[in-house]
Design a protein around this motif. Structure first.
Motif, PDB file in Angstrom:
ATOM      1  N   LEU A 402       0.832  -1.200   0.000  1.00 51.41           N
ATOM      2  CA  LEU A 402       0.000   0.000   0.000  1.00 51.41           C
ATOM      3  C   LEU A 402       0.869   1.254   0.000  1.00 51.41           C
ATOM      4  O   LEU A 402       1.998   1.230   0.487  1.00 51.41           O
ATOM      5  N   PRO A 403       0.348   2.365  -0.532  1.00 52.95           N
ATOM      6  CA  PRO A 403       1.124   3.617  -0.492  1.00 52.95           C
ATOM      7  C   PRO A 403       1.362   4.057   0.939  1.00 52.95           C
ATOM      8  O   PRO A 403       0.608   3.700   1.856  1.00 52.95           O
ATOM      9  N   GLU A 404       2.422   4.848   1.138  1.00 53.42           N
ATOM     10  CA  GLU A 404       2.818   5.238   2.491  1.00 53.42           C
ATOM     11  C   GLU A 404       1.705   5.967   3.232  1.00 53.42           C
ATOM     12  O   GLU A 404       1.593   5.872   4.452  1.00 53.42           O
ATOM     13  N   ASP A 405       0.883   6.717   2.501  1.00 53.23           N
ATOM     14  CA  ASP A 405      -0.164   7.514   3.157  1.00 53.23           C
ATOM     15  C   ASP A 405      -1.526   6.836   3.094  1.00 53.23           C
ATOM     16  O   ASP A 405      -2.551   7.501   3.148  1.00 53.23           O
ATOM     17  N   TRP A 406      -1.536   5.488   3.005  1.00 53.13           N
ATOM     18  CA  TRP A 406      -2.827   4.809   2.836  1.00 53.13           C
ATOM     19  C   TRP A 406      -3.780   5.039   3.995  1.00 53.13           C
ATOM     20  O   TRP A 406      -4.991   5.022   3.837  1.00 53.13           O
ATOM     21  N   ARG A 407      -3.233   5.262   5.215  1.00 50.64           N
ATOM     22  CA  ARG A 407      -4.104   5.467   6.371  1.00 50.64           C
ATOM     23  C   ARG A 407      -4.872   6.778   6.299  1.00 50.64           C
ATOM     24  O   ARG A 407      -5.915   6.929   6.917  1.00 50.64           O
ATOM     25  N   SER A 408      -4.347   7.744   5.568  1.00 53.52           N
ATOM     26  CA  SER A 408      -4.979   9.067   5.533  1.00 53.52           C
ATOM     27  C   SER A 408      -5.562   9.409   4.177  1.00 53.52           C
ATOM     28  O   SER A 408      -5.956  10.535   3.939  1.00 53.52           O
TER      29      SER A 408
END
Length: 440
Positions: A402-408
């Motif tokens: 997943l991309p690094e900013d997947w949480r946001s």
């Protein structure tokens, strides 16, 4: 709207429904704005909708509010909530604040806030449930509680004094770590640090594992070195290694020296591998047993409450020693296979002959293909001497892919599609800019 007095702390987690009875989401907070002479006015609710996204629900879109359920008109703007200047979250920011009584009788701490509908049809803060300082010397004693009107107290904020987060933590005590992490990420930066400071070490460790790296580093930087080391001890070794890798070499090494030796050794080993390899992705705490262990013993080990589901999907069988790096790796027994055999059967006879381990230097892309090709949730990792050093689980691979900013990430997708109905009068949830806050 039904008239009632509702305590905000009891609203946390309350289901929100549309007019036809379909659940839209859950309440996570109440948003108010201060007024010069009157109690704060309620402008809306912060609601968590599917996808863990928090959105704003104007109080004007609420037809019924109680501690059991919230009924809306059916229209919810799914744009991610962004707090505006002058707005205050009751649970996240107001609970735990200190107040002083207007009659100079002392101070107290806000533990809950009651909101109620006024004659004009708006909702406003009614009473505060506050706790006074304890009067006994007993360590288990608590101060007396009382109800006060908003105009009977005023807020007290001493310079340099952090706002207590104890009540907020208690309110969100039932949240899963990922949900609590999302809640903290929505808070103002200073409030997030205040809450992190008061969380128990193990709870904070679980929350940090669910946060983006930038916020992990920010929170860890706010802790003193001893507390930071204690929290890292409670984290999964692979997550602790990822976090330490973001720190300066000097502080990272200092924290490793303060950690428990066994935990620090695991983290140092993980830091020695390239992050794009199986060694960099793996965890060093799989279930490891001898070939003579029985099915009953294996099932007992995977029943542990604190064990992650992916780690409980199989047990690794090795020669002694049984801590990574182990003796020679013999194979894996899947928990479903254990369920098919009597409790006394030896695990050494149930090994999966088709599952080959990967080496610590295997690329992360190759590990991903292996998990996908063979429908696995974990794969064992061995060194050049065929000793087990860890396992890569499916969640480790997802974090990598997943991309690094997947949480946001904020995908503008409708939460619910519903056709308007003349019979029910229901209105579809819509997507668009958050506007008309507080309008009727």
């Amino acid at each position: 709207m039904s008239a009632a007095r509702v305590f905000v702390a009891r609203l946390a987690g309350t289901a929100v429904f549309d007019p036809v009875g379909d659940r839209v989401g859950r309440v996570r907070d109440v948003l108010v704005v201060y007024r010069k002479n009157d109690p704060p006015r309620v402008v809306g609710l912060i609601v968590e909708i599917p996808g863990k996204r928090r959105v704003f629900l104007s109080i004007g879109r609420v037809t019924s509010i109680s501690s059991g359920q919230i009924i809306t008109t059916g229209i919810i703007n799914v744009r991610r909530f962004e707090q505006r200047g002058g707005e205050v979250r009751v649970i996240a920011e107001l609970l735990g604040r200190k107040v002083v009584f207007a009659d100079s009788s002392g101070e107290a701490t806000i533990e809950d806030v009651a909101i109620e509908e006024t004659e004009s049809g708006e909702w406003a803060v009614g009473q505060l449930f506050v706790r006074k300082p304890k009067t006994s010397a007993s360590p288990f004693g608590k101060g007396p509680t009382t109800f006060v009107a908003w105009n009977e107290v005023r807020e007290k904020r001493s310079r340099g004094e952090a706002q207590s987060a104890e009540q907020l933590i208690a309110t969100y005590s039932e949240l899963k770590p990922a949900d609590l992490a999302n809640t903290l990420l929505d808070l103002p930066a200073q409030r997030m640090l205040e809450v992190a400071e008061e969380l128990p070490d193990d709870r904070l460790a679980d929350v940090l594992e669910e946060m983006p790296e930038s916020e992990q580093v920010q929170i860890l930087a706010s802790l003193d070195d001893d507390r930071a080391a204690d929290v890292l001890d409670q984290m999964e070794p692979d997550d602790a290694a990822d976090l330490i890798a973001q720190l300066s070499d000097e502080r990272g090494e200092h924290l490793l020296e303060l950690m428990e030796p066994d935990e620090a050794d695991d983290v140092r080993m993980l830091l020695s591998y390239n992050p794009d390899t199986a060694g960099g992705l793996m965890t060093t705490e799989p279930i490891i047993v001898s070939a003579d262990a029985t099915v009953a013993e294996g099932l007992a080990l995977i029943r542990r409450h604190e064990l992650a589901p992916a780690l409980g999907a199989a047990v690794c069988v090795t020669l002694p020693p049984y801590e990574p790096p182990t003796g020679r790796f013999l194979g894996v027994v899947h928990f479903q296979r254990m369920l098919r055999y009597p409790p006394h059967v030896r695990l050494g006879t149930l090994l999966d002959p088709g599952l080959e381990p990967v080496t610590a230097g295997t690329s992360a892309a190759e590990v991903s293909r292996i998990l996908a090709s063979y429908n696995l949730v974990s794969v064992p990792v061995v060194d050049d001497k065929y000793r087990l050093v860890g396992v890569v689980t499916i969640d480790d691979v997802l974090d990598y892919l997943l991309p690094e900013d997947w949480r946001s990430q904020d995908e503008d997708e409708p939460v619910k599609q519903a056709e308007p109905s003349d019979e029910t009068g229901s209105i579809p949830i819509v997507n668009g800019r958050r506007s008309g806050r507080g309008t009727r």
